[in-house]
Design a protein around this motif. Sequence first.
Motif, PDB file in Angstrom:
ATOM      1  N   TYR A 329       0.838  -1.205   0.000  1.00  0.00           N
ATOM      2  CA  TYR A 329       0.000   0.000   0.000  1.00  0.00           C
ATOM      3  C   TYR A 329       0.876   1.259   0.000  1.00  0.00           C
ATOM      4  N   ASP A 330       1.974   1.221   0.754  1.00  0.00           N
ATOM      5  CA  ASP A 330       2.855   2.388   0.782  1.00  0.00           C
ATOM      6  C   ASP A 330       3.417   2.657  -0.604  1.00  0.00           C
ATOM      7  N   ARG A 331       3.816   1.606  -1.272  1.00  0.00           N
ATOM      8  CA  ARG A 331       4.385   1.815  -2.611  1.00  0.00           C
ATOM      9  C   ARG A 331       3.334   2.340  -3.576  1.00  0.00           C
ATOM     10  N   LEU A 332       2.093   1.966  -3.344  1.00  0.00           N
ATOM     11  CA  LEU A 332       1.020   2.448  -4.216  1.00  0.00           C
ATOM     12  C   LEU A 332       0.442   3.775  -3.711  1.00  0.00           C
ATOM     13  N   SER A 333       0.945   4.264  -2.588  1.00  0.00           N
ATOM     14  CA  SER A 333       0.408   5.460  -1.910  1.00  0.00           C
ATOM     15  C   SER A 333      -1.089   5.356  -1.660  1.00  0.00           C
ATOM     16  N   VAL A 334      -1.519   4.188  -1.270  1.00  0.00           N
ATOM     17  CA  VAL A 334      -2.945   4.005  -0.999  1.00  0.00           C
ATOM     18  C   VAL A 334      -3.170   4.006   0.504  1.00  0.00           C
ATOM     19  N   GLU A 335      -4.129   4.830   0.930  1.00  0.00           N
ATOM     20  CA  GLU A 335      -4.478   4.856   2.358  1.00  0.00           C
ATOM     21  C   GLU A 335      -5.965   4.599   2.503  1.00  0.00           C
ATOM     22  N   PHE A 336      -6.324   3.975   3.598  1.00  0.00           N
ATOM     23  CA  PHE A 336      -7.739   3.682   3.832  1.00  0.00           C
ATOM     24  C   PHE A 336      -8.244   4.493   5.013  1.00  0.00           C
ATOM     25  N   ASP A 337      -9.510   4.870   4.955  1.00  0.00           N
ATOM     26  CA  ASP A 337     -10.101   5.524   6.119  1.00  0.00           C
ATOM     27  C   ASP A 337     -10.349   4.505   7.216  1.00  0.00           C
ATOM     28  N   MET A 338     -10.670   3.282   6.787  1.00  0.00           N
ATOM     29  CA  MET A 338     -10.944   2.224   7.776  1.00  0.00           C
ATOM     30  C   MET A 338     -10.393   0.911   7.264  1.00  0.00           C
ATOM     31  N   GLU A 339     -10.016   0.072   8.214  1.00  0.00           N
ATOM     32  CA  GLU A 339      -9.611  -1.278   7.845  1.00  0.00           C
ATOM     33  C   GLU A 339     -10.329  -2.236   8.764  1.00  0.00           C
ATOM     34  N   LEU A 340     -11.635  -2.356   8.548  1.00  0.00           N
ATOM     35  CA  LEU A 340     -12.423  -3.232   9.413  1.00  0.00           C
ATOM     36  C   LEU A 340     -12.565  -4.570   8.710  1.00  0.00           C
ATOM     37  N   GLY A 341     -11.713  -5.493   9.111  1.00  0.00           N
ATOM     38  CA  GLY A 341     -11.723  -6.795   8.454  1.00  0.00           C
ATOM     39  C   GLY A 341     -12.887  -7.659   8.901  1.00  0.00           C
ATOM     40  N   GLU A 342     -12.943  -8.843   8.341  1.00  0.00           N
ATOM     41  CA  GLU A 342     -14.038  -9.753   8.685  1.00  0.00           C
ATOM     42  C   GLU A 342     -14.083 -10.036  10.189  1.00  0.00           C
ATOM     43  N   SER A 343     -12.916 -10.127  10.815  1.00  0.00           N
ATOM     44  CA  SER A 343     -12.882 -10.490  12.236  1.00  0.00           C
ATOM     45  C   SER A 343     -13.614  -9.452  13.091  1.00  0.00           C
ATOM     46  N   TYR A 344     -13.620  -8.214  12.605  1.00  0.00           N
ATOM     47  CA  TYR A 344     -14.254  -7.127  13.353  1.00  0.00           C
ATOM     48  C   TYR A 344     -15.735  -7.413  13.627  1.00  0.00           C
ATOM     49  N   TYR A 345     -16.351  -8.158  12.718  1.00  0.00           N
ATOM     50  CA  TYR A 345     -17.797  -8.375  12.813  1.00  0.00           C
ATOM     51  C   TYR A 345     -18.163  -9.678  13.521  1.00  0.00           C
ATOM     52  N   ASN A 346     -17.136 -10.427  13.929  1.00  0.00           N
ATOM     53  CA  ASN A 346     -17.379 -11.759  14.458  1.00  0.00           C
ATOM     54  C   ASN A 346     -18.445 -11.802  15.553  1.00  0.00           C
ATOM     55  N   ASP A 347     -18.342 -10.856  16.492  1.00  0.00           N
ATOM     56  CA  ASP A 347     -19.274 -10.901  17.623  1.00  0.00           C
ATOM     57  C   ASP A 347     -20.706 -10.537  17.244  1.00  0.00           C
TER      58      ASP A 347
END
Length: 655
Positions: A329-347
Amino acid sequence: MNALHELKEQFRPIISDLVNSDAAATDAMLAMIRPASDAKHGDFQANFAMPLGKKAGQPPREVAEAIVAKADLAKICQNVDIAGPGFINLKLDNDWIKQGLKQALADEKLAVTPVASPRNYIVDYSSPNVAKPMHVGHIRSTVIGDALTRILNFVGHQAKSDNHLGDWGTQFGMILYGYKHFRDQATFEVDTIGELSRLYRLVRKLIDYHGSKAKLPELKSALAELETQLVDLKQQQSTTEGKAAVKKIKKEISQVGKRVADAKEKLEKATTSISLVEGGELAAVANEHPEIGTAVLLETSKLHAGDTENKDLWTEFLPICKQDMQTIYDRLSVEFDMELGESYYNDMLGEIVDELEAKGYARESDGAMCVFLDDFETPMIVRKKDGAFLYSTTDLATIKYRMKNFDADACLYVVDHRQHEHFEKLFAVAKLWGYDEAELKHVSFGTVMGKDGKPFQTRSGDTVGLAGLLDEAEKRAGEIAKELNEGIPADQLAENARVVGIGSLKYADLSQNRSSDYTFDYEKMLALKGNTAAYLQYGYARVQGILRKVEIDPQPLRSQPVGFEFATHVERALAVQLLRFEEALSDVLIDYKPNLLCNYLFDLGQTFFKFYDQCSLKDTESETLLSSRVQLCDLTARTIKTGLSLLNIGVLDKM
Ligand code: ARG
């Protein structure tokens, strides 16, 4: 500043009257105002008089005349002609153009007016499955999603990017199993990510091997059966008579032919998976782990159930995997506002299923909890027989979360076209569930192909890693830069290689219609001529060169412009093209197609180079003409720079 939009608004009430205020019909008619294909006839052409005339039973020419008589076009157009059966040719007024140029010059955002009704967007993109090395397929999702987010924000929407990481699925079961059985502790300590990827690939190979072996007889007989069918059909064809019957059998032959090709491909894949293990050094390992497929699923479900050992390993591995992705991502200069992966929703998954059940949308079938949908053959499973939740369940939780926390008006999912069925079902369930106001859209894309016309793969059949692609693009861009300027200092060379190499790779992808497959080809993507990033970057650098030569600082002219002059056709053509930037951005957002911005920039580049050939800045007849041309150059460079920045591609002052 959007001439097309303004023209449409002038015509809108008149057309609306003619179609009994039917909004969709009005829009359809207005969509028939398009940029003219031949500048001789004007800048835009409206063709709606033909269908309107047909509908009213009136000569289209008369309809065109009546519409034009009612429209108030004097401010925008210098000329309105009716040609042939009823084409309306519209030529923009020069003063209107000059006014627009002045506004663009003075404005950071090049006079792009913010959208009238801003929306909250969530753009779900990149979203790789953690623990697998990122591969060529991820570049598409990443660059398309990044560009769309930027464009949405630029025109005044609120777009947030979310990297919906696959950090909870079977791939973790694979590395857990690999870690427990095959790890090389010494390598793990010095090169953790390298070792984890090796383990992932090893386990994948073993699972594919056993799976393929088990399926082989079935695949073979399926193919044989289809082949017999095909032979029979061909025999039948030779004796078939009658147009309809022949047509029918031809269609069947083609359908069965396709299924034969499919079955062959599957068989070939299985044979390859087997040959990668059998007779090689992995054969013994494979024999020692005959149940690896089931065992991996077990590791995954233990993780989901909160097993301490697996959870601890997951907690240890996840940041390492993420860090590795971050380098890309750094090499592509891509940044995300959020990184809520699948695990985030587990509960939240249990509640989601309960809610669906309580509301009567989901019911049990064969022990699994399913949502049955009218338009689909199979239901969406939201909880398996063994209690496990699925990818779909997480996606439902994600929708609920996004609606609640971000008040999302739209969610874009920039994901491979192969997942279309998943998204069709997901959106259908979401609608049923009450999320029917938001726009849920699968922004799907095709496959990256190699020059051989097959999906881009390494020789051993693995997908091509992203890091290696970026290295190669930079290396080749560096070689080109060296050829172009001998003796270029090393740091500048590295910067050129990076900006052109990475930019070209992104642009090659973005300039394709996203729905199509595209062929990965370094030479084409780095060419200085053609629809490439390098061509546009070269255009930008040319302008900087010109400005250095004439020694004029464009900055003061931006707020205090000297009047524009169109001494030649090409200057006017460049001006019109410059004013079409907003139109291009709004075209992109109709169906989320960044390639329309690329097309626009390429047209702009071509018009600019014509101007550059024909309009001297050295011996202009007057100071004002010189300033006018400097202003056009400056605006061209800024439009290219801004356009490329919306694709997250940089520019260089010198190339
Ligand atoms: N992780 C998935 C994959 O690699 C893509 C996820 C896309 N986003 C989503 N919300 N389903 O196939």
